[in-house]
Design a protein around this motif. Sequence first.
Motif, PDB file in Angstrom:
ATOM      1  N   LEU A  98       0.700  -1.124   0.276  1.00  0.00           N
ATOM      2  CA  LEU A  98      -0.072   0.084   0.028  1.00  0.00           C
ATOM      3  C   LEU A  98       0.488   0.856  -0.020  1.00  0.00           C
ATOM      4  CD1 LEU A  98      -2.989  -1.275   2.599  1.00  0.00           C
ATOM      5  CD2 LEU A  98      -2.614  -1.128  -0.195  1.00  0.00           C
ATOM      6  N   THR A  99       2.119   1.238   0.635  1.00  0.00           N
ATOM      7  CA  THR A  99       2.466   2.199   0.762  1.00  0.00           C
ATOM      8  C   THR A  99       3.151   3.146  -0.571  1.00  0.00           C
ATOM      9  OG1 THR A  99       3.474   1.352   2.793  1.00  0.00           O
ATOM     10  CG2 THR A  99       5.129   3.132   1.732  1.00  0.00           C
ATOM     11  N   ALA A 127       8.862  22.632  10.719  1.00  0.00           N
ATOM     12  CA  ALA A 127       8.172  21.433  10.636  1.00  0.00           C
ATOM     13  C   ALA A 127       7.952  20.211  10.607  1.00  0.00           C
ATOM     14  CB  ALA A 127       7.297  21.993   9.150  1.00  0.00           C
ATOM     15  N   ASP A 128       8.741  18.912  11.131  1.00  0.00           N
ATOM     16  CA  ASP A 128       8.816  17.859  11.193  1.00  0.00           C
ATOM     17  C   ASP A 128       9.696  17.675  12.102  1.00  0.00           C
ATOM     18  OD1 ASP A 128       7.162  17.096   9.232  1.00  0.00           O
ATOM     19  OD2 ASP A 128       8.801  17.622   8.044  1.00  0.00           O
ATOM     20  N   ALA A 129       9.389  18.310  12.799  1.00  0.00           N
ATOM     21  CA  ALA A 129      10.594  18.190  13.835  1.00  0.00           C
ATOM     22  C   ALA A 129       9.793  17.549  15.082  1.00  0.00           C
ATOM     23  CB  ALA A 129      10.818  19.877  15.273  1.00  0.00           C
ATOM     24  N   GLY A 130      10.776  16.205  15.669  1.00  0.00           N
ATOM     25  CA  GLY A 130       9.948  14.977  16.289  1.00  0.00           C
ATOM     26  C   GLY A 130       8.855  14.013  15.843  1.00  0.00           C
ATOM     27  N   VAL A 131       9.098  14.266  14.238  1.00  0.00           N
ATOM     28  CA  VAL A 131       8.112  13.269  14.287  1.00  0.00           C
ATOM     29  C   VAL A 131       8.272  12.321  13.412  1.00  0.00           C
ATOM     30  CG1 VAL A 131       6.193  13.388  11.888  1.00  0.00           C
ATOM     31  CG2 VAL A 131       6.154  15.212  13.262  1.00  0.00           C
ATOM     32  N   THR A 132       8.103  11.291  13.347  1.00  0.00           N
ATOM     33  CA  THR A 132       8.796   9.730  13.058  1.00  0.00           C
ATOM     34  C   THR A 132       8.261  10.051  11.156  1.00  0.00           C
ATOM     35  OG1 THR A 132       7.452   8.440  14.552  1.00  0.00           O
ATOM     36  CG2 THR A 132       9.376   8.834  15.221  1.00  0.00           C
ATOM     37  N   ALA A 133       8.798   8.903  10.791  1.00  0.00           N
ATOM     38  CA  ALA A 133       7.956   8.379   9.915  1.00  0.00           C
ATOM     39  C   ALA A 133       6.795   7.201   9.908  1.00  0.00           C
ATOM     40  CB  ALA A 133       9.023   7.445   8.980  1.00  0.00           C
ATOM     41  N   GLY A 134       6.890   6.902  11.156  1.00  0.00           N
ATOM     42  CA  GLY A 134       5.457   6.296  11.751  1.00  0.00           C
ATOM     43  C   GLY A 134       4.315   7.003  11.585  1.00  0.00           C
ATOM     44  N   LEU A 135       5.290   8.026  12.731  1.00  0.00           N
ATOM     45  CA  LEU A 135       3.478   8.873  12.407  1.00  0.00           C
ATOM     46  C   LEU A 135       2.570   9.197  11.386  1.00  0.00           C
ATOM     47  CD1 LEU A 135       1.832  10.120  14.996  1.00  0.00           C
ATOM     48  CD2 LEU A 135       3.287  12.161  14.183  1.00  0.00           C
ATOM     49  N   TYR A 136       3.793   9.441  10.205  1.00  0.00           N
ATOM     50  CA  TYR A 136       3.459   9.610   9.362  1.00  0.00           C
ATOM     51  C   TYR A 136       2.547   8.431   8.816  1.00  0.00           C
ATOM     52  CZ  TYR A 136       4.320  11.960   4.779  1.00  0.00           C
ATOM     53  OH  TYR A 136       4.479  12.826   3.485  1.00  0.00           O
ATOM     54  N   MET A 137       3.258   7.607   9.117  1.00  0.00           N
ATOM     55  CA  MET A 137       2.887   6.313   7.708  1.00  0.00           C
ATOM     56  C   MET A 137       1.086   5.743   8.785  1.00  0.00           C
ATOM     57  SD  MET A 137       4.284   5.940   5.184  1.00  0.00           S
ATOM     58  CE  MET A 137       4.212   4.611   4.704  1.00  0.00           C
ATOM     59  N   PRO A 139      -1.620   6.336   8.970  1.00  0.00           N
ATOM     60  CA  PRO A 139      -3.265   5.803   8.142  1.00  0.00           C
ATOM     61  C   PRO A 139      -2.398   4.460   7.155  1.00  0.00           C
ATOM     62  CG  PRO A 139      -2.661   7.846   8.018  1.00  0.00           C
ATOM     63  CD  PRO A 139      -1.402   7.600   8.943  1.00  0.00           C
ATOM     64  N   VAL A 140      -1.474   4.043   6.867  1.00  0.00           N
ATOM     65  CA  VAL A 140      -1.443   3.316   5.855  1.00  0.00           C
ATOM     66  C   VAL A 140      -1.357   1.826   5.990  1.00  0.00           C
ATOM     67  CG1 VAL A 140       0.045   2.382   3.928  1.00  0.00           C
ATOM     68  CG2 VAL A 140       0.367   4.992   4.322  1.00  0.00           C
ATOM     69  N   LEU A 141      -0.939   1.742   7.550  1.00  0.00           N
ATOM     70  CA  LEU A 141      -0.903   0.843   8.568  1.00  0.00           C
ATOM     71  C   LEU A 141      -1.962   0.892   8.845  1.00  0.00           C
ATOM     72  CD1 LEU A 141       0.624  -1.545  10.002  1.00  0.00           C
ATOM     73  CD2 LEU A 141       0.594   0.373  12.578  1.00  0.00           C
ATOM     74  N   MET A 142      -2.676   1.720   9.235  1.00  0.00           N
ATOM     75  CA  MET A 142      -4.558   1.329   9.489  1.00  0.00           C
ATOM     76  C   MET A 142      -5.350   0.694   8.397  1.00  0.00           C
ATOM     77  SD  MET A 142      -7.198   3.643  11.594  1.00  0.00           S
ATOM     78  CE  MET A 142      -8.724   3.848  11.699  1.00  0.00           C
ATOM     79  N   ALA A 143      -4.381   1.324   7.205  1.00  0.00           N
ATOM     80  CA  ALA A 143      -5.777   0.818   6.758  1.00  0.00           C
ATOM     81  C   ALA A 143      -5.401  -0.587   5.686  1.00  0.00           C
ATOM     82  CB  ALA A 143      -5.120   1.917   4.625  1.00  0.00           C
ATOM     83  N   ALA A 144      -4.131  -0.976   5.941  1.00  0.00           N
ATOM     84  CA  ALA A 144      -3.794  -2.444   5.720  1.00  0.00           C
ATOM     85  C   ALA A 144      -4.288  -2.938   6.805  1.00  0.00           C
ATOM     86  CB  ALA A 144      -1.887  -3.258   6.268  1.00  0.00           C
ATOM     87  N   ASP A 145      -4.307  -2.844   8.081  1.00  0.00           N
ATOM     88  CA  ASP A 145      -5.369  -3.726   9.063  1.00  0.00           C
ATOM     89  C   ASP A 145      -6.592  -4.141   8.557  1.00  0.00           C
ATOM     90  OD1 ASP A 145      -4.073  -3.508  11.273  1.00  0.00           O
ATOM     91  OD2 ASP A 145      -4.226  -1.776  11.664  1.00  0.00           O
ATOM     92  N   ILE A 146      -7.093  -3.027   8.204  1.00  0.00           N
ATOM     93  CA  ILE A 146      -8.921  -3.420   7.218  1.00  0.00           C
ATOM     94  C   ILE A 146      -8.536  -3.552   6.081  1.00  0.00           C
ATOM     95  CG2 ILE A 146     -10.461  -1.892   6.523  1.00  0.00           C
ATOM     96  CD1 ILE A 146      -9.286   0.529   8.586  1.00  0.00           C
ATOM     97  N   LEU A 147      -7.808  -3.915   5.401  1.00  0.00           N
ATOM     98  CA  LEU A 147      -7.568  -4.407   3.778  1.00  0.00           C
ATOM     99  C   LEU A 147      -7.031  -6.278   3.872  1.00  0.00           C
ATOM    100  CD1 LEU A 147      -6.485  -1.185   1.807  1.00  0.00           C
ATOM    101  CD2 LEU A 147      -8.591  -1.979   2.124  1.00  0.00           C
ATOM    102  N   ALA A 148      -6.622  -6.122   4.671  1.00  0.00           N
ATOM    103  CA  ALA A 148      -6.005  -8.000   5.101  1.00  0.00           C
ATOM    104  C   ALA A 148      -7.221  -8.739   4.932  1.00  0.00           C
ATOM    105  CB  ALA A 148      -4.838  -7.893   6.343  1.00  0.00           C
TER     106      ALA A 148
END
Length: 449
Positions: A98-99, A127-137, A139-148
């Motif tokens: 999905l990514t 703008a991105d201080a302290g923001v991990t790629a995990g936080l950014y991604m 919604p993609v992880l959550m979509a995989a939870d559902i679509l799988a």
Amino acid sequence: MRAPVRILTGITTSGTPHLGNYAGAIRPAVAASRQPGTESFYFLADYHALIKVQDPARVQRSTLEIAATWLACGLDPDRVGFYRQSDIPEITELTWFLTCVAGKGLLNRAHAYKAAVDANTASSDDADAGVTAGLYMYPVLMAADILAFKAQKVPVGRDQVQHIEMARDFAARFNHTYGEHLVLPEAVIEEQVATLPGLDGRKMSKSYDNTIPLFAGPAELKRLVASIVTDSRAPGEAKDPDASHLFTLYRAFADETQAAAMHAALRGGLAWGEAKQALFELLDGQLAPLRERYEGLMAKPADIEATLQAGAAKARAIATPLLRELRAAVGLRPLTTPVIVHGEGSENVNASGKGATSRLPTFKQYRENDGRFYFKLVHADGRVLVQSEGHASPKDAGALIARLKADGAALVHDAGRVLRLADAVVGRLEESVELAEVLASLAVFAEAD
Ligand code: ADP
Ligand code: TRP
């Protein structure tokens, strides 16, 4: 019989559950899981927890507590799928697929990420201080939870609706590119559940530190109930129940008769101290049996672990064949499967009738005027190879498709071109189609294992 509606929702394993979580999420979900005509999946979203919690002991402890909470509150693991996200490797694999179709611009607009950026901008940080790629991604992880799991309905709070819209977007992009494989989910918002106030009258939330923990012991429960804010009306003075947080809490746990009696008593001048005692007794009466079950469960983590493992096996029975199909669809295939070169043969047409660039054999399911459910196996070049028998439900047709994908090599036909798989009649071989072509097409699904 109609196929059950598949409902799925995730519970982030961070923090200790409170009365608001119980009345607003756990209690309605347990009730919904008992509805006939539904098939529910509830999972502990522990990959999601890592976005916020980086204390390993807390992640583990919280997973145990939340699993025990749901089981103590009556979730029946034999009836529903109850599992831990991190036991399903297919979810992380799908996250990557999905990514690779998710628009980065869409993720820029996700609420959780935007809130972090807005806070940084307000404090003149990068703008991105302290923001991990995990936080950014996220919604993609959550979509995989559902679509799988091909979930159709996803009960969530309002704040999560955007994520379901994103899951639909990623699924649609995937299907457009690779053919119709993923089901577009719909959000279900519980309109009628009340938001419980906390001790200070604001929404009960762990972020406000104003909660009553669901399984506080009786002494603690009594102390917390006594600390709920009220106005300063004296005993004997008439009170306005509809403006009282205490009454809102009472009503969320009382039946109609009890609620009406309390309403009248407050208007008649019941002292706040007495009303608090009544609320304590009401809560303790309902929660004591759950608390006892909770403590019993917490004392036996091995039993909970076994329940989750059984749930994972049930969940993977759905996700594993789907991911096998998706791997083949995107081109992660054994090198022994024939390479279909772009531009040869006719385009596959996906179920929505729009052209898709997929060049794989596909199953197409549909309903005929006779009310029965059929499928076709369509060759990568667009020819129909097999026409099925009619089935009573889409689930029956789907089950046979799953068997063909897993076990297609065992397919045989008789002189009348009737295809059989062990005891089941599959359907008819279309005119001028060879069994070998069918087997080669089915091998694409099986070999991708
Ligand atoms: P918190 O606000 O304590 O962090 P979460 O955001 O983790 O709670 O919420 C988990 C679930 O519980 C969600 O479905 C949410 O809608 C529900 N919930 C949380 N607080 C309340 C409340 N005060 N009243 C009703 N439902 C609530
Ligand atoms: N993000 C959701 C929340 O914070 C939890 C969650 C994770 C979820 N995966 C999900 C909910 C899939 C529904 C479907 O509440």
